[in-house]
Scaffold this active site. Structure first.
Site, PDB file in Angstrom:
ATOM      1  N   HIS A 247       0.831  -1.204   0.000  1.00  0.00           N
ATOM      2  CA  HIS A 247       0.000   0.000   0.000  1.00  0.00           C
ATOM      3  C   HIS A 247       0.871   1.261   0.000  1.00  0.00           C
ATOM      4  CE1 HIS A 247      -3.118  -2.836   1.408  1.00  0.00           C
ATOM      5  NE2 HIS A 247      -3.966  -1.983   0.855  1.00  0.00           N
ATOM      6  N   ASP A 320      -4.288  -5.819  -8.026  1.00  0.00           N
ATOM      7  CA  ASP A 320      -4.536  -5.186  -6.743  1.00  0.00           C
ATOM      8  C   ASP A 320      -4.707  -3.698  -7.044  1.00  0.00           C
ATOM      9  OD1 ASP A 320      -4.833  -4.814  -4.026  1.00  0.00           O
ATOM     10  OD2 ASP A 320      -2.975  -5.840  -3.475  1.00  0.00           O
TER      11      ASP A 320
END
Length: 391
Positions: A247, A320
Site C-alpha cells: 500500500h 490489486d
C-alpha cells in the site's frame, strides 16, 4: 374427432423423431444463444470507449472529478455514499466496468439499499465489488450498524483443520453480500503466511502451511459460489513471504519459481483447478523468477508464462489496487495502466485517476501500444462473468 387429431399428431411426431421421441422434448436441449454467443453479439455492438470502460473497476470517488486526494486517510472525509450529478456526468463519457466500495462508502443497510441500485444503473452496467474477507478486512461486518456474523480471522478458521468451517464462512459472507446487491467479493486470501515479519497478510491467511490453506481456499470459494457471489483468490504469486506493505511502497520476494511451486502456488493451483473466476495480482516483484525488478502486476512472465500457460488459468486477472504506493511511487499512471494490460491483466482496479487512466488506454490503442483485439480478449472474459453472474 379430437381423439383422431391427437393420434394424427402423435403419428407425425413419431415419424419425425423416430423411436427417440422423448429426446425431442428433452428439457436439457439448448434454448437460445450460449453465453459465449451473447458475449460476441455484445462485443460487435460496442465502441472502443465502451470496451475500455469494461476494463476499469474504480472507487466511487473515481467518478467524482471534484475529489482530489493523496492519501487513503483523505477519502473518508468526502463521505461519498450516493451517486451525485458529477458522477453521472463523468459516467456518460467514461462508462465504468465495475465499482468497489470501501468502509467509508457504507453507513448502514438503508443507505446501502439506495446506493447500490444507483451504482448499478450507471453506464457500463458495473459489477459491484467489495473486500469482505472476514476478520480484519470486512467492510460490512466491522461496521457496527450491520448485524451480520463476524469472524475472528481466517487463521482461526484454518486452525480448526476443518474445511467445512471455511465453506460456512464463505457462504455466510456471500449470502449477506448477495442480499445487499454485491456481485464480487475480493476474497479469499490464498497467500501462505510464511514470514513471521509480514505486516500486511498475517491472520488474513488461513495458514502458514499450503496443504492446510489450499482446501480452506477452495471451500471458501464454494461457499461464496453457492450464495451467488463470485470470489477472487489473491494475491498472486503470493504475498505471504514479504516484510513490507505494498500500500505504501516497494516489496519483493526473493523466492525462486521452484520454491514458490512448493509453497505459495499450491493454494493458487488448488483455486484454479477448482474453477475460480478471478485471480488478483500482487504488486510484489520476484526477481529470481522474472529476472527483473518489476511488480508481478506488470510482469508478462508472471502473468502469461506462469499463471496462464504453466498453471492453465483461463479466467479474469485483476490487479490489486493501482493507487497503492508500490505502483504510484515507481511508475506514472500511464506506464502503470498500460503496462499491466500489456502484461496480460484484464481488470485495472482503482487507478488513482480514473479519467486519466481511461484516456491513457485509449491513447495506447490509437498509438499501437495496445491493439483493440488485445482489449477484446479481456472484455470477453468480463462480459461473460457479467452474463453468468446476473442470470
Amino acid at each position: 374427432m379430437i381423439y383422431k387429431r391427437f393420434n394424427l399428431w402423435m403419428l407425425a411426431a413419431i415419424l419425425v423423431c423416430g423411436p427417440f421421441f422423448t429426446a425431442c422434448t428433452n428439457d436439457d436441449s439448448p434454448v437460445g444463444p450460449s453465453p459465449q454467443d451473447e458475449v460476441e453479439e455484445m462485443l460487435k455492438k460496442m465502441t472502443l470507449r465502451e470496451k475500455i470502460g469494461q476494463l476499469l473497476f474504480v472507487r466511487p470517488e473515481g467518478l467524482d472529478t471534484t475529489i482530489h486526494w493523496t492519501q487513503y486517510s483523505d477519502l473518508p472525509q468526502y463521505e461519498l455514499r450516493t451517486v451525485n450529478d458529477v458522477m453521472k456526468g463523468v459516467n456518460k463519457n467514461y462508462p465504468v466496468g465495475g465499482i468497489i466500495l470501501y468502509a467509508w462508502n457504507i453507513v448502514d443497510e438503508a443507505q446501502l439499499a439506495q446506493f447500490i441500485p444507483q451504482l448499478k444503473q450507471l453506464n457500463g452496467s458495473p459489477l459491484l465489488c467489495i473486500d469482505e474477507e472476514g476478520g480484519r478486512v470486512a467492510r460490512i461486518a466491522n461496521n457496527p450498524n450491520f448485524h451480520v456474523k463476524k469472524y475472528e480471522s481466517m487463521t482461526a478458521i484454518g486452525n480448526t483443520g476443518d474445511p467445512a468451517n471455511a465453506y460456512e464462512c464463505g457462504n455466510t459472507i456471500g449470502t449477506y453480500l448477495r442480499g445487499y446487491g454485491f456481485d464480487v467479493d475480493f476474497a479469499p486470501v490464498a497467500d501462505v503466511n510464511t514470514n513471521p515479519d509480514n505486516i500486511i497478510i498475517g491472520t488474513r491467511a488461513f495458514s502458514d502451511y499450503p496443504q492446510v490453506a489450499a482446501p480452506m481456499v477452495t471451500n471458501y470459494l464454494e461457499g461464496l459460489k453457492d450464495a451467488g457471489i463470485t470470489g477472487c483468490i489473491k494475491h498472486f504469486p503470493g504475498h505471504g513471504d514479504v516484510t513490507t506493505d505494498t500500500h505504501y511502497g516497494y516489496a519483493q520476494t526473493m523466492k525462486t519459481w521452484p520454491e514458490m511451486l512448493n509453497c505459495e502456488i499450491i493454494t493458487f493451483r488448488a483455486g484454479i483447478e477448482w474453477g475460480c473466476q478471478m485471480v488478483m495480482t500482487a504488486h510484489i516483484s520476484a526477481p529470481n523468477v522474472t529476472g527483473e525488478d518489476v511488480p508481478s502486476t506488470m510482469s508478462k512472465m508472471m502473468l502469461q508464462d506462469k499463471l496462464r500457460h504453466e498453471l492453465g488459468y483461463r479466467n479474469i486477472i485483476v490487479t490489486d489496487a493501482m493507487d497503492m504506493g508500490a505502483i504510484t511511487k515507481q511508475y506514472t499512471l500511464e506506464e502503470a495502466v498500460v503496462g499491466c494490460l500489456v502484461a496480460g491483466v484484464d481488470i485495472v482496479l482503482s487507478p488513482h485517476d480514473f479519467v486519466s487512466a481511461f484516456d491513457a488506454i485509449e491513447a495506447a490503442v490509437k498509438s499501437g501500444k495496445l491493439t483493440e483485439e488485445r482489449i477484446n480478449q479481456s472484455v470477453r472474459r468480463i462480459l461473460l462473468l457479467k452474463i453468468t453472474t446476473r442470470r
